[in-house]
Design a protein around this motif. Structure first.
Motif, PDB file in Angstrom:
ATOM      1  N   HIS A   1      20.738  -6.169  40.201  1.00 12.82           N
ATOM      2  CA  HIS A   1      19.303  -6.131  39.944  1.00 12.82           C
ATOM      3  C   HIS A   1      18.484  -5.959  41.218  1.00 12.82           C
ATOM      4  N   GLU A   2      19.115  -5.586  42.296  1.00  8.82           N
ATOM      5  CA  GLU A   2      18.394  -5.285  43.527  1.00  8.82           C
ATOM      6  C   GLU A   2      17.788  -3.893  43.428  1.00  8.82           C
ATOM      7  N   THR A   3      16.730  -3.667  44.190  1.00 13.45           N
ATOM      8  CA  THR A   3      16.117  -2.349  44.243  1.00 13.45           C
ATOM      9  C   THR A   3      16.774  -1.554  45.364  1.00 13.45           C
ATOM     10  N   HIS A   4      17.203  -0.331  45.047  1.00 13.09           N
ATOM     11  CA  HIS A   4      17.845   0.537  46.024  1.00 13.09           C
ATOM     12  C   HIS A   4      17.071   1.844  46.122  1.00 13.09           C
ATOM     13  N   TYR A   5      17.077   2.436  47.304  1.00 11.76           N
ATOM     14  CA  TYR A   5      16.451   3.739  47.486  1.00 11.76           C
ATOM     15  C   TYR A   5      17.313   4.809  46.830  1.00 11.76           C
ATOM     16  N   VAL A   6      16.690   5.706  46.112  1.00 12.71           N
ATOM     17  CA  VAL A   6      17.375   6.840  45.506  1.00 12.71           C
ATOM     18  C   VAL A   6      16.689   8.103  46.009  1.00 12.71           C
ATOM     19  N   MET A   7      17.464   9.013  46.567  1.00 11.32           N
ATOM     20  CA  MET A   7      16.888  10.265  47.075  1.00 11.32           C
ATOM     21  C   MET A   7      16.238  11.038  45.932  1.00 11.32           C
ATOM     22  N   PRO A   8      15.190  11.765  46.225  1.00 12.12           N
ATOM     23  CA  PRO A   8      14.557  12.574  45.178  1.00 12.12           C
ATOM     24  C   PRO A   8      15.542  13.599  44.623  1.00 12.12           C
ATOM     25  N   ARG A   9      15.434  13.860  43.333  1.00  8.86           N
ATOM     26  CA  ARG A   9      16.307  14.842  42.689  1.00  8.86           C
ATOM     27  C   ARG A   9      15.981  16.224  43.242  1.00  8.86           C
ATOM     28  N   GLY A  10      17.018  16.990  43.471  1.00  9.78           N
ATOM     29  CA  GLY A  10      16.851  18.361  43.925  1.00  9.78           C
ATOM     30  C   GLY A  10      17.062  19.319  42.776  1.00  9.78           C
ATOM     31  N   SER A  11      17.279  20.547  43.141  1.00 11.14           N
ATOM     32  CA  SER A  11      17.614  21.575  42.158  1.00 11.14           C
ATOM     33  C   SER A  11      18.474  22.614  42.857  1.00 11.14           C
ATOM     34  N   VAL A  12      19.149  23.410  42.067  1.00 17.98           N
ATOM     35  CA  VAL A  12      19.994  24.453  42.637  1.00 17.98           C
ATOM     36  C   VAL A  12      19.272  25.783  42.505  1.00 17.98           C
ATOM     37  N   ASP A  13      19.446  26.632  43.514  1.00 25.91           N
ATOM     38  CA  ASP A  13      18.744  27.907  43.527  1.00 25.91           C
ATOM     39  C   ASP A  13      19.612  29.084  43.095  1.00 25.91           C
ATOM     40  N   LYS A  14      20.869  28.826  42.834  1.00 19.92           N
ATOM     41  CA  LYS A  14      21.759  29.864  42.319  1.00 19.92           C
ATOM     42  C   LYS A  14      22.780  29.191  41.406  1.00 19.92           C
ATOM     43  N   PRO A  15      23.485  29.954  40.590  1.00 17.97           N
ATOM     44  CA  PRO A  15      24.431  29.339  39.638  1.00 17.97           C
ATOM     45  C   PRO A  15      25.359  28.348  40.328  1.00 17.97           C
ATOM     46  N   THR A  16      25.493  27.199  39.715  1.00 15.85           N
ATOM     47  CA  THR A  16      26.288  26.107  40.284  1.00 15.85           C
ATOM     48  C   THR A  16      27.138  25.488  39.187  1.00 15.85           C
ATOM     49  N   LYS A  17      28.430  25.397  39.468  1.00 13.97           N
ATOM     50  CA  LYS A  17      29.393  24.870  38.505  1.00 13.97           C
ATOM     51  C   LYS A  17      30.038  23.616  39.088  1.00 13.97           C
ATOM     52  N   VAL A  18      29.897  22.500  38.374  1.00 13.44           N
ATOM     53  CA  VAL A  18      30.401  21.208  38.841  1.00 13.44           C
ATOM     54  C   VAL A  18      31.549  20.753  37.941  1.00 13.44           C
ATOM     55  N   LEU A  19      32.629  20.298  38.553  1.00 13.50           N
ATOM     56  CA  LEU A  19      33.741  19.737  37.797  1.00 13.50           C
ATOM     57  C   LEU A  19      33.636  18.215  37.826  1.00 13.50           C
ATOM     58  N   ILE A  20      33.605  17.624  36.640  1.00  4.04           N
ATOM     59  CA  ILE A  20      33.650  16.170  36.503  1.00  4.04           C
ATOM     60  C   ILE A  20      35.098  15.802  36.205  1.00  4.04           C
ATOM     61  N   VAL A  21      35.694  14.985  37.066  1.00  3.25           N
ATOM     62  CA  VAL A  21      37.068  14.523  36.865  1.00  3.25           C
ATOM     63  C   VAL A  21      37.000  13.031  36.590  1.00  3.25           C
ATOM     64  N   VAL A  22      37.484  12.625  35.418  1.00  4.58           N
ATOM     65  CA  VAL A  22      37.374  11.226  35.026  1.00  4.58           C
ATOM     66  C   VAL A  22      38.732  10.641  34.649  1.00  4.58           C
ATOM     67  N   ALA A  23      38.931   9.393  35.075  1.00  2.00           N
ATOM     68  CA  ALA A  23      40.081   8.600  34.652  1.00  2.00           C
ATOM     69  C   ALA A  23      39.536   7.612  33.619  1.00  2.00           C
ATOM     70  N   PRO A  24      39.773   7.851  32.328  1.00  2.00           N
ATOM     71  CA  PRO A  24      39.130   7.051  31.284  1.00  2.00           C
ATOM     72  C   PRO A  24      39.909   5.806  30.862  1.00  2.00           C
ATOM     73  N   TYR A  25      40.496   5.109  31.811  1.00  2.00           N
ATOM     74  CA  TYR A  25      41.296   3.926  31.488  1.00  2.00           C
ATOM     75  C   TYR A  25      40.481   2.921  30.677  1.00  2.00           C
ATOM     76  N   TYR A  26      39.237   2.714  31.077  1.00  2.00           N
ATOM     77  CA  TYR A  26      38.299   1.887  30.310  1.00  2.00           C
ATOM     78  C   TYR A  26      37.330   2.863  29.643  1.00  2.00           C
ATOM     79  N   ARG A  27      37.660   3.275  28.437  1.00  2.00           N
ATOM     80  CA  ARG A  27      36.968   4.371  27.759  1.00  2.00           C
ATOM     81  C   ARG A  27      35.459   4.183  27.671  1.00  2.00           C
TER      82      ARG A  27
END
Length: 183
Positions: free
Chosen positions: A4-30
């Motif tokens: 419950h502490e307050t943390h700094y979060v950088m402002p959201r950016g955006s991408v200027d050209k097509p960007t593909k991100v791979l999310i890799v997850v280990a779902p041991y705790y679904r």
């Protein structure tokens, strides 16, 4: 309580050209993995990027999957997700340290990776950190990957070719003033 502490979060950016991100997850705790995934997907989409999701057996396999994807596919950034909850053996330290070390080593090679593998003492800590309405560590990991990608694109420049030139280029360079090649 850290949840419950307050943390700094950088402002959201955006991408200027097509960007593909791979999310890799280990779902041991679904249930925890599902919250991490939801946060990551929402953040990636908010940046204007696209994503693909793959699952691996455990946190130790996450860096390996990212390394394989980097060699064999065309992703711009990666998000590593999972959860390791302390148990009664030293296995916790091994999984936490080695998965983190693998991700760090890939990052030092130039991959843009956000590490959202939670390492917690108990389930309650994991739930707070994964919750998209609380700490949203999945979203934070996606944002980290995309911020790193932004830096990479900012500082990156077309590199000079290294090595041999294609034969067709060599012929053009050896050509005379009227454009015909000399032998």
């Amino acid at each position: 309580m850290a949840g419950h502490e307050t943390h700094y979060v950088m402002p959201r950016g955006s991408v200027d050209k097509p960007t593909k991100v791979l999310i890799v997850v280990a779902p041991y705790y679904r249930d925890i993995a599902d919250d991490l995934i939801a946060g990551a997907k929402a953040e990636i989409e908010a940046w204007g990027a696209t994503h693909e999701l793959i699952e691996v057996p455990g946190a130790l396999e996450v860096p390996t999957a990212i390394g394989i994807a980097e060699r064999l596919s065309n992703f711009d950034a990666y998000v590593a997700l999972g959860c390791v909850i302390r148990g009664e053996t030293t296995h916790y330290e091994t999984v936490c340290n080695d998965s983190s070390r693998g991700i760090t080593l890939l990052g030092l090679q130039g991959l843009c990776i956000g590490n959202g593998i939670l390492t917690v003492e108990n389930r309650e800590q994991a739930v707070v950190r994964a919750d998209t309405k609380d700490q949203n560590k999945g979203g934070g990991a996606a944002a980290a990957a995309l911020h790193l990608l932004t830096l990479s694109r900012k500082w990156g420049a077309p590199r000079k070719a290294v090595g041999f030139r294609p034969a067709s280029e060599e012929i053009q360079l050896a050509g005379d003033t009227n454009g015909s090649a000399t032998a």
